[in-house]
Design a protein around this motif. Sequence first.
Motif, short mmCIF file in Angstrom:
data_model
loop_
_atom_site.label_atom_id
_atom_site.label_comp_id
_atom_site.label_asym_id
_atom_site.label_seq_id
_atom_site.Cartn_x
_atom_site.Cartn_y
_atom_site.Cartn_z
N ARG A 136 14.64 -35.87 37.60
CA ARG A 136 13.39 -36.01 38.56
C ARG A 136 12.67 -34.58 38.51
O ARG A 136 11.55 -34.12 38.37
CB ARG A 136 12.96 -37.21 39.57
CG ARG A 136 13.00 -38.14 38.85
CD ARG A 136 12.63 -39.66 40.23
NE ARG A 136 13.73 -39.26 41.52
CZ ARG A 136 14.79 -40.70 41.33
NH1 ARG A 136 14.71 -41.69 40.75
NH2 ARG A 136 15.21 -39.97 42.47
N ASP A 176 6.47 -38.35 26.52
CA ASP A 176 7.91 -38.81 27.20
C ASP A 176 9.32 -38.99 26.31
O ASP A 176 9.65 -38.65 26.84
CB ASP A 176 7.48 -40.77 27.48
CG ASP A 176 7.02 -40.85 29.24
OD1 ASP A 176 6.07 -39.95 29.78
OD2 ASP A 176 6.14 -41.92 28.90
N ARG A 235 11.92 -45.08 28.57
CA ARG A 235 11.37 -45.83 29.13
C ARG A 235 12.06 -45.69 30.77
O ARG A 235 10.87 -45.42 31.85
CB ARG A 235 11.59 -47.90 29.17
CG ARG A 235 13.24 -47.39 29.59
CD ARG A 235 13.43 -49.48 28.87
NE ARG A 235 14.68 -49.71 28.92
CZ ARG A 235 15.68 -49.25 28.26
NH1 ARG A 235 15.02 -49.01 26.75
NH2 ARG A 235 17.02 -49.43 28.44
N THR A 236 12.92 -44.85 30.88
CA THR A 236 13.40 -44.55 32.42
C THR A 236 12.48 -42.78 32.70
O THR A 236 12.34 -42.67 34.01
CB THR A 236 14.98 -43.70 31.76
OG1 THR A 236 15.90 -44.96 31.64
CG2 THR A 236 15.36 -43.55 33.34
N ALA A 268 9.62 -42.65 31.19
CA ALA A 268 7.99 -43.23 32.10
C ALA A 268 7.92 -43.95 33.73
O ALA A 268 7.54 -43.29 34.11
CB ALA A 268 8.06 -44.00 31.40
N LYS A 269 9.75 -44.14 33.82
CA LYS A 269 9.55 -44.65 35.08
C LYS A 269 9.36 -43.93 36.50
O LYS A 269 8.83 -43.49 37.46
CB LYS A 269 10.73 -45.35 35.01
CG LYS A 269 10.63 -46.25 36.49
CD LYS A 269 12.00 -47.05 37.23
CE LYS A 269 13.29 -46.23 36.77
NZ LYS A 269 14.56 -47.01 37.11
N TYR A 270 10.56 -42.91 36.11
CA TYR A 270 9.67 -41.44 36.50
C TYR A 270 9.33 -41.12 37.01
O TYR A 270 8.27 -40.23 38.03
CB TYR A 270 11.59 -40.67 36.63
CG TYR A 270 12.50 -41.44 36.96
CD1 TYR A 270 13.50 -42.13 37.19
CD2 TYR A 270 14.02 -40.51 36.67
CE1 TYR A 270 14.42 -42.83 37.51
CE2 TYR A 270 14.99 -40.95 36.23
CZ TYR A 270 15.43 -42.37 37.16
OH TYR A 270 16.29 -42.60 37.41
N ARG A 271 8.33 -40.44 35.65
CA ARG A 271 7.05 -39.86 36.00
C ARG A 271 5.88 -40.53 36.72
O ARG A 271 4.75 -39.95 37.42
CB ARG A 271 7.19 -40.01 34.20
CG ARG A 271 5.06 -39.15 33.97
CD ARG A 271 4.49 -38.43 33.05
NE ARG A 271 4.22 -39.95 31.75
CZ ARG A 271 4.06 -40.88 31.62
NH1 ARG A 271 3.15 -41.30 32.94
NH2 ARG A 271 3.98 -42.40 30.73
N GLU A 272 6.48 -42.20 36.14
CA GLU A 272 5.23 -42.54 37.29
C GLU A 272 5.30 -42.54 38.94
O GLU A 272 4.19 -42.57 40.02
CB GLU A 272 5.70 -44.06 37.00
CG GLU A 272 4.66 -44.65 35.11
CD GLU A 272 4.42 -46.27 34.72
OE1 GLU A 272 5.75 -46.66 35.65
OE2 GLU A 272 4.59 -45.50 33.45
N ALA A 273 6.83 -42.65 39.18
CA ALA A 273 7.20 -42.20 40.68
C ALA A 273 6.24 -41.36 41.03
O ALA A 273 6.44 -40.82 42.66
CB ALA A 273 8.49 -42.36 40.80
N SER A 306 0.00 -39.92 32.52
CA SER A 306 0.13 -39.45 30.91
C SER A 306 0.12 -39.04 30.08
O SER A 306 -0.43 -37.49 30.37
CB SER A 306 0.26 -41.28 30.28
OG SER A 306 -1.18 -40.93 30.01
#
Length: 484
Positions: free
Chosen positions: A409, A427, A444-445, A447-452, A457
């Motif tokens: 991250r 991403d 997708r991982t 993207a998940k870390y970016r959103e956290a 985007s």
Amino acid sequence: MESSASLLQRQKQSLVLTPQMMESIRLLQLAHPELHQFVEQEIEKNPFLERASNRAPKDIPSISAGKPRIGPTTGGISDQASQWKSIRGKNNVQPGGNHAFEDTWTSIETLHDHVARQIALSAFAPLERRIAGELAGHLEDTGYLPVNLAELARSLNVREAVVERVLGTLQQFDPPGIFARTLSECLEIQLRQLDRFDPAMAALVANLEALARRDFQSLKRHCGVDEDDLLDMLHEIRALDPKPGNRFQSGGPESIIPDVLVQPSPGGGWQIELNPDTLPRLLMNQNYFAQVSRLSAQNSKDQSFLNECLQNANWLIRSLDQRAKTILKVAAEIIRQQDAFFEHGVAHLRPLNLRTVADAINVHQSTVSRVTSNKYMLTPRGVFELKYFFTVAIGSSEGGDAYSAEAVRHQIKAMVAVELPDEVLSDDDIATRLKETGIDIARRTVAKYREALNIPSSARRRREKRVRLRCQSSPDGGGDESSS
């Protein structure tokens, strides 16, 4: 087929948790404010418990952890869990100094003090002054008013229109924007006082969700303005204060008091110590127990009560000592496992789970989980919750050691921070670059870390960076943008 009854004997082992065992387990999980509260309650109930003095011991035990595998030991640790070495900062005030803390503290004005003075100076009628006081009593430290006017009017037995009229007056108070019920109303109040609440600005304030999405095309359509006018309006919005009450002192500042203190050891490695400010200091008064026992020797009921108090006092002192030792052992193993983080930073944080630490210090995994809950460590790199050092593993594309999710991250955040407006990473791009460094990670991982990390985007980042670039290049836009 005949049925018959028979007697069978079986041996079965089971662990039964006594109330004291359950309390000992609970003590591990308590944060130090809760622990001190629990100890205070025990002191009130138990006549044989008393607080120990703050005298510093001659020999203060601690644990050293270095790069070589040095398992944490508890040999020589005092039975008084309070006697751990403290670290004094350079800013600590020594006795006899000329610092008048009380004078400094009382001179700080809170938001409620500031509002109360303005109410006293306003030309309110007696009923209006009472309503103003009620509204001020509901005011949050941020400056917002979370109250239903209709319900307040009913409770005061007045018309809602009167409450709204008083609120309108309060919304003209300093700082601009206080007594607003929503963010839109807060911005509207400030814009009205600046005489800038025209129809276009009203449309912008009414569409803050589009502003949060960086949907500038939609905003231009709603406001009926072109791109240059919209940029000017955005500058004005950024100059406003979304939480006008935050500029005031809201009371005692909340700060984290670390449970574990870590500093470099002169001989290499790290010196790990418990913070004495978080450890209750308890002693058992044996002399008082002996005196009271002699007086109540003939009364079996009183003697039973005294024996129970004595046992509880012994149990609490032992439990606090065991709690201190366990925290110290867990912290030492964390530092041994994460020595690269302490040497080089978050990019070198390793994957770590509770079981690894539990196996290393020979305790149950649940014990490590309880110890690391709501406990903090002060290090040369800052204050971290003990749970921060436990992160899942991300596989290596080269078959080597796995990477910590927190370190990954950190790399994502660093990549985004240096993007250019025309070179914003998707991403997929981030996942590709991470794989080039040996980190096997899926899009997708990423993207998940970016959103956290609350990173928008790539499309929104590109749009935002271009708008920011235009703002910085405009004659009067550089200063506001850099400060927003």
